[in-house]
Structure formats: structure tokens, C-alpha cells
Design an enzyme around this catalytic site. Structure first.
Site, PDB file in Angstrom:
ATOM      1  N   GLY A  10      43.316  69.589  19.715  1.00  0.00           N
ATOM      2  CA  GLY A  10      44.252  68.960  18.784  1.00  0.00           C
ATOM      3  C   GLY A  10      44.000  69.513  17.392  1.00  0.00           C
ATOM      4  N   LYS A 191      45.335  48.209  17.066  1.00  0.00           N
ATOM      5  CA  LYS A 191      45.479  47.963  15.621  1.00  0.00           C
ATOM      6  C   LYS A 191      46.702  48.699  15.062  1.00  0.00           C
ATOM      7  CE  LYS A 191      44.105  52.081  14.156  1.00  0.00           C
ATOM      8  NZ  LYS A 191      44.862  52.982  13.270  1.00  0.00           N
TER       9      LYS A 191
END
Ligand SMILES: NC(=O)C1=CN([C@@H]2O[C@H](COP(=O)(O)OP(=O)(O)OC[C@H]3O[C@@H](n4cnc5c(N)ncnc54)[C@H](O)[C@@H]3O)[C@@H](O)[C@H]2O)C=CC1
Ligand SMILES: O=C(CO)COP(=O)(O)O
Length: 337
Positions: A10, A191
């Protein structure tokens, strides 16, 4: 023991920041190869390949502009070549791209290789339920996988300001902070849904008391969600107070991309996907997608009413509930009963 090869899978905002840290950390370490390879999903930036820009300018000009990468971080567009080389694979890409990435890597890793996931999200297939992204990595690639999560907004970490993180792993040789890996991973995923709700609050013009209530109710839903679906995997209350829990929730609800776009969504009325394109320059939101995945799970199990905040976030994102109804959805919250 031969030195280990570290690869970062990534190269976005957080991916580039972590590659920078790995690059600095391996220097002069006899246990590690001094080169870190970063897999880049190739794209053209101003007529040039992003990998070439990174390898000549030593900066990810698109996803982490203004931050110098060490010269031992080498960008590579060939996922299989990077995977075959690596002993440690640091997975850090938007969660929607993980299944395809694992499929490509499958069968190409070294024996004994292992992963660390920094990806915040879950994997849900309609009718098949939910799996942890780390389980997807473990099962599809046949490797062990630890977690690193925490209150870590990438632009601040890249500036090297003080922060903490939580490392979760069942293997004591890799676990520096906790073996409660399920809570570490799911706090990071959930979250982002709560932060989207916090952004709605900001967009609606509510003050700090309302936002604090949203954060608290969000935390209670996160705890209840994890205990409902994963109680057999050693969930411990104290982990929610680590950096991966309360602290990440707070930082994301005040300083994250999910909060920012959710606020803009309320203020402008534009669809989330359009705002993502207009405001993030290729970076990806995880909150609305995770909210949809969580909602699919809750709906299939008849639990929507037990999780009104997470459910409302999804229904608002997809236009089924008006944003100004968000707080009404929380007035009879089960945590108040
Ligand atoms: N940015 C941050 O502050 C933090 C992010 N995270 C988490 O880390 C994970 C990765 O986030 P970022 O690095 O910030 O990514 P990002 O939000 O910057 O996303 C852009 C990245 O996605 C890649 N991408 C686009 N299309 C793709 C495709 N089809 N296949 C594979 N990759 C593709 C782009 O090449 C680029 O590397 C997410 O789960 C995020 O929640 C965790 C902590 C902090
Ligand atoms: O996970 C993060 C901070 O720890 C980043 O959150 P955002 O994706 O909302 O920016």
C-alpha cells in the site's frame, strides 16, 4: 539468521507514512535488509508513473506531499514480485481493496513470511457474515498476522509529533502491547463509523456536549458490537482504553477525513462519493463503507435497534434518513434505558 525483507503493501497517505518509518527503522539493523519495498497501485501523476516519481524524487507527491521518504524505500508496481521478496508484509491499503490484493498474492509468499495489518475496516459478504481483515489475510495467504492500530492521523505522524499506537498479536514473540487482537482491529474499523457521525454533528452545528455524547454512545456501541460478535475470542475491557480504542476514536472524531467529509456532506448536500473525489485527491474514506457493512450484519441479525448510532450513520450516508434526524435517532438509545 538472514536479514528479513520488509515490504509495505500500500502507498496511500498512511501507507507512505509507514513506509517512511520502516525505511528509517531498518537502517543499520543487522536483522533487517536495509531496503524496504513499497507496493504502489500504479497510476499516472502529471504524465509520469507514480512509482518513478517516488523513486526519483523520494516523495509520494500525490498521497503524502511535502514529506521526504528515505532513499531506501523503493516503490514497485508489481505486487507479486514484492510479495515473493518479503519476509514481513505490512498491509496498509483502503480495506475495500484487500480481497483482490490477497487473491493476487495467494501462493506467492515465502514460507515463514508473516503480516502486520494497519488496515481499518471489516469484510462483510451478504449472507455470509463478517470476517476480520486479519483473518482474511491469515486464511487466504496462510500466514500469521499481527495488528497495529491507534490514534495515528498520518499527516501528524509524518511530522513526527508525539503519539502512541497499539500492537496486537496472539504470538508473544510479536506482541509488544496486547494479545487482544480482535479488539485492537475492530476498534480501528468501527471508530470510522462513529467519526462519520461526529462529522454530521459538526455539519449540523451542534456544540461540544452533543459531539461528546455521540463519541460516548459510539464507544458503547463499539464495545457492545465487539462483545456480541467476538466474545469467544478473548475480548478484554481494558483494551478499549488503549490507543487503538478511546484515543483513536477521539482523534478521528476531531481531526480525521471521515469527520471532515461527513461535515461537508451535511453542509453541501452532495453525495459522499462526489465529496471524496472533490476533497481527498484519491485518498479513500473508510467510514461510510464500514457503516454499510456493519448495517448489513446488524440487519441480517435483527439488531438494528440495538445499534441506533451506527445504523443511523449508514442510513444517512445512503440518503434513507435526513441528516437533521441524526440526533433524534439517539434520543432513546438503549444505553439510556
Ligand atoms: N490516513 C490515515 O491517517 C490513516 C489511515 N489508516 C488506515 O490505513 C488504511 C490505508 O489508508 P491510506 O494509506 O491513508 O490510504 P488512502 O486513503 O490514502 O488511499 C489511497 C490509496 O489507495 C490506493 N488505491 C486506489 N485504488 C486502488 C485499487 N484498486 N487497488 C489497490 N489500491 C488502490 C491508491 O493507490 C493509494 O495508495 C485504511 O484502512 C485507513 O483507514 C490508519 C491510520 C491512519
Ligand atoms: O485512522 C485514522 C487515525 O488514526 C485516520 O482516520 P480518517 O481515515 O478518518 O482520517
Amino acid at each position: 539468521m538472514s536479514p528479513k525483507n520488509v515490504a509495505v503493501i500500500g502507498s496511500g497517505n498512511w501507507g507512505s507514512c509507514i513506509a517512511r518509518i520502516c525505511g528509517h527503522n531498518v537502517v543499520n539493523q543487522e536483522n533487517f535488509n536495509s531496503e524496504v519495498r513499497m507496493w504502489v497501485f500504479e497510476e499516472m501523476v502529471d504524465g509520469k508513473k507514480l512509482t518513478e516519481i517516488i523513486n526519483t524524487q523520494h516523495e509520494n507527491v500525490k498521497y503524502l506531499p511535502g514529506i521526504q521518504l528515505p532513499t531506501n524505500v523503493v516503490a514497485n508496481p508489481d505486487l507479486v514480485a514484492v510479495g515473493e521478496w518479503a519476509d514481513i508484509l505490512v498491509f496498509v491499503l483502503p480495506h475495500q481493496f484487500l480481497p483482490r490484493t490477497c487473491n493476487t498474492l495467494k501462493g506467492h509468499l515465502k514460507p515463514g513470511a508473516y503480516g502486520v495489518s494497519l488496515i481499518k475496516g471489516v469484510h462483510v459478504e451478504e449472507g455470509k457474515g463478517m470476517s476480520l481483515l486479519s483473518d482474511l489475510i491469515r486464511e487466504s495467504l496462510g500466514i500469521d498476522c499481527a495488528l497495529l492500530m491507534g490514534a495515528n492521523l498520518a499527516p501528524e505522524v509524518a511530522q513526527e509529533t508525539y503519539c502512541e499506537a497499539t500492537i496486537g498479536s496472539r504470538d508473544p514473540a510479536k506482541a509488544l502491547t496486547t494479545d487482544d487482537e480482535v479488539v485492537v482491529e475492530l476498534c480501528g474499523a468501527l471508530k470510522n463509523v462513529v467519526a462519520t457521525g461526529a462529522g454530521f454533528c459538526d455539519g449540523l452545528g451542534y456544540g461540544d456536549n452533543t459531539k461528546a455524547a455521540v463519541i460516548r454512545l459510539g464507544l458503547m456501541e463499539m464495545i457492545h458490537f465487539i462483545k456480541t460478535f467476538y466474545k469467544d475470542r478473548g475480548v478484554r475491557d481494558e483494551t478499549f482504553f488503549e490507543s487503538c480504542g478511546m484515543a483513536d476514536l477521539v482523534t478521528t472524531c476531531y481531526g480525521g477525513r471521515n469527520r471532515k467529509l461527513a461535515e461537508a456532506f451535511v453542509r453541501t448536500g452532495k453525495p459522499i462519493t462526489q465529496l471524496e473525489e472533490e476533497m481527498l485527491n484519491g485518498q479513500k474514506l473508510q467510514g461510510p463503507l464500514t457503516a454499510a457493512e456493519v448495517y448489513t450484519m446488524l440487519n441480517e441479525r435483527g439488531l438494528v435497534k440495538r445499534f441506533p448510532l451506527m445504523s443511523a450513520v449508514h442510513l444517512i450516508c445512503v440518503g434513507q434518513v435526513a441528516p437533521n434526524k441524526f440526533i433524534d435517532e439517539l434520543r432513546e438509545h438503549p444505553e439510556h434505558m
